[in-house]
Design a protein around this motif. Structure first.
Motif: not given
Length: 670
Positions: A85-89, A284-286, A312-316, A377-381
């Motif tokens: 599971g991914n998060t930016y928060s 990012g970090i796991v 995940k770190y904030k995307a460009e 890009k959400g999730g760099e994708i």
């Protein structure tokens, strides 16, 4: 030199030269001259020639590849390669921490790891030797790329030390350092070849090359981060990471053991600032719960473990202009708004479109025509619009209004209570829904029909050859009409008809998934097929029967019942049955040891003395019992071991569900 000295000298040269290779090709930081390197390599080659019995598979003299792989064999993963599971928060991480505490209490640790931007890989070792390397693929099976992976210096072909199982798997990430990427990309540009967009793409493309000699020329690296064994060797993930280093595996030196979520957040903040000083990309970090017993206690969802999450770190972000909004109708009737943008370069690729998700998102953004928007890009994708630069909005700009009618067929859209998505209910006459359902049916994860692609389905629909999935199985009778389809010759027709005929052998679970019932994904279809065993049992099942199946909730059950209420759907099933498709599971029914637990349901929680959780599950099921995934009023027993989750204990007590031991289970089946 004595024989012992010769062996020691050869081993030392292998280690030293491999490190020099790594410094030169991967890090672009050589520490000795080319002449010195060549002299040492020549000495090693001479020693290997005179003493082949001491030759090491990891020797740089052997790193040349050379085998050609015309087709990568598909291999089923012994342990599924689930995604996290991914998060930016950071708040999501705190919420994750709270859920873990409710489940297992406050006595636990986290292991924090860098999240590498590479290609996931599973390595199998047998008797200390690398036996197989397989890509993630779809999570349940992937491509066998062993020949190519053997060219990577940092992946040991023969393990050091002792203590490892005869057979085990270790997971990791194959990646390319930025310096190597830039050097190789510049070579491509000089040759007039198209450069790769980023190191991850270059690494992924390299792993799938057919010529391993070419792979050997492209320096890849690999960090290993998770061990899978039949019999548990360690109590914690941290202990495992430190031990596999001694076996020769390349483990990232920046992993950290954290006592609480505050230490995790400190780790995240540190690497947010310092990640650009690394020689490779991370996104990012796991974080993982350290104790394996507690990981078992937390368990899994259908797609990911409940004991791990990635931040995940904030995307460009970039700024561009919204040209227009169009609306796409999917196979389920869901209407998705899409932003058409003035082309802009973002994270190495040119972005022209971005998802807007639903009407709520358009309202949240307060979109107006020709707005200047910020895109990332959400999730760099997947590109998405984050916000609007209202300072650049033109006077009198028209506000975007979500349509009330289907943009394809004009039918009034519906929006179910509690859902954010609008749907077109006209599934029998709305062109994108018709085409989308057939495209889903032929897809690789469903019926996997060779000789048919999405464009061909669209062409067949335009030419009036198909309107339902059952029409595919009547195309043989319309062979002459098929010849009128543009760019569809005799050979293509023959291949397609052969693929359609072969698809009749696909198992029930694939057919069920191919029907495209809303919310019935690949995993759910497998569970349903295994439980009901044939389509008639499923059609006649009640809401209670459906929700008693592991991981089938109210929403899925309601969707299945609604689907089979429609006479048109039942007619399609019958036509497919008449065509020869498999509507019955061909798995051999489980032969029960007894029926003493029939009609009784269990949840297993904690760590046990006499059995592993898997063994206890098998024992209960082989005696007619059912294992449920969550505690509810339907549950008969909780089988509790040491370190049972406090939230499960509290809920079981509240519902007055008996809590029994493994010995109680044995007494029940005596």
């Amino acid at each position: 030199m004595s024989i012992s000295d010769i062996k020691d000298r050869m081993e030392a040269l292998v280690i030293e030269l491999n490190q020099h290779n790594y410094n030169y090709y991967v890090l672009a930081q050589p520490t000795i001259s080319d002449f010195e390197f060549d002299q040492k390599l020549k000495q090693l080659a001479e020693l290997e020639k005179n003493h082949p019995e001491f030759q090491n598979e990891d020797s740089p003299t052997q790193k040349v590849g050379g085998e050609i792989t015309k087709e990568f064999k598909t291999v089923k993963h012994r342990w599924p390669m689930l995604s996290l599971g991914n998060t930016y928060s950071e708040q999501d991480l705190k919420d994750f921490d709270e859920r873990v505490r409710k489940a297992i209490g406050n006595d636990f640790e986290y292991v924090c790891e860098l999240k590498f931007d590479g290609l996931s890989m599973s390595l199998t070792y047998q008797d200390g030797k690398l036996a197989r390397a397989v890509t993630r693929g779809d999570g349940s099976k992937g491509d066998d790329v062993t020949t190519n992976i053997k060219t990577i210096n940092k992946i040991p072909k023969q393990l050091k030390g002792s203590g490892y199982s005869y057979e085990f798997e270790i997971r990791g990430e194959v990646f390319m350092h930025r310096a190597a990427f830039e050097r190789l990309n510049n070579e491509r540009i000089e040759k007039g070849e198209i450069p790769y967009a980023n190191p991850r793409n270059f690494a992924a493309g390299t792993v799938k090359l057919q010529d391993s000699k070419e792979v050997a020329r492209r320096p890849l690296d690999c960090f290993l981060y998770f061990l899978y064994t039949e019999k548990q060797l360690f109590k914690t993930h941290w202990e495992s990471l430190n031990t596999v280093k001694n076996w020769g595996f390349h483990v990232c030196e920046h992993n950290k053991l954290c006592k609480n979520i505050d230490e995790v957040l400190d780790f995240i903040h540190y690497w947010d600032k310092n990640r650009f000083n690394l020689s490779y990309d991370i996104d990012g970090i796991v974080l993982k719960v350290n104790s394996y017993a507690q990981q078992h206690e937390l368990g899994f969802t259908a797609k990911s473990p409940r004991w791990a999450i990635s931040y995940k770190y904030k995307a460009e972000q970039v700024e561009t202009v919204l040209e227009s909004v169009t609306y796409q109708v999917g196979r389920t009737g869901a209407v998705t708004p899409v932003a058409n943008l003035k082309p802009v370069l973002l994270a190495g690729t040119t972005v022209k479109r971005a998802t807007l998700h639903n009407a709520n998102e358009i309202e949240r953004l307060d979109l107006h025509e020709k707005d200047t928007v910020f895109v990332e890009k959400g999730g760099e994708i997947i590109p998405k619009i984050i916000s609007v630069n209202t300072l650049k909005r033109t006077d009198g700009a028209t506000k975007m209004v979500y349509p009330s009618c289907c943009p394809e067929c004009g039918t009034d859209l519906i929006r179910k209570e509690g859902e954010a998505v609008h749907y077109c209910p006209n599934d029998e006459a709305c062109p994108p829904q018709i085409v989308g359902k057939i495209q889903h049916f032929i897809s690789r994860k469903a019926m996997n029909i060779d000789g048919l692609g999405n464009e061909t389905i669209e062409a067949f629909y335009r030419n009036g050859l198909i309107e339902h999935i059952s029409d595919l199985y009547t195309l043989y009778e319309r062979r002459d009409d098929l010849k009128n389809v543009e760019r569809f010759g005799e050979k293509s027709i023959s291949n397609m008809l052969e693929g359609i005929e072969t698809s009749k052998q696909m198992p029930f679970e694939k057919v069920l998934f191919g029907l495209g019932i809303r919310y019935v994904g690949e995993t759910v279809a497998k569970k349903i097929a295994s439980y009901f065993r044939n389509i008639d049992s499923l059609i006649n099942s009640s809401f209670e029967e459906l929700t008693s199946v592991d991981e089938i909730g109210d929403r899925i059950a309601e969707s299945i019942i609604e689907y089979f209420k429609d006479v048109k759907h039942l007619q399609q099933v019958e036509k497919l049955r008449q065509a020869g498709l498999q509507f019955e599971s061909d798995d051999q029914p489980v032969v029960l040891a007894s029926d003493k637990l029939e009609g009784k349901s269990f949840i297993i929680s904690g760590v046990f003395e006499s059995f592993s959780r898997e063994e206890l599950t098998e024992l209960i099921q082989s005696n007619g019992g059912k294992i449920l995934s969550s505690i509810s009023g339907k549950l008969n027993y909780v089988v509790a071991g040491d370190n049972m989750g406090p939230s499960k204990l509290e809920k079981a007590n509240k519902l007055n569900i008996p809590i029994i031991s493994e010995q109680d289970v044995l007494e029940m089946i005596k």
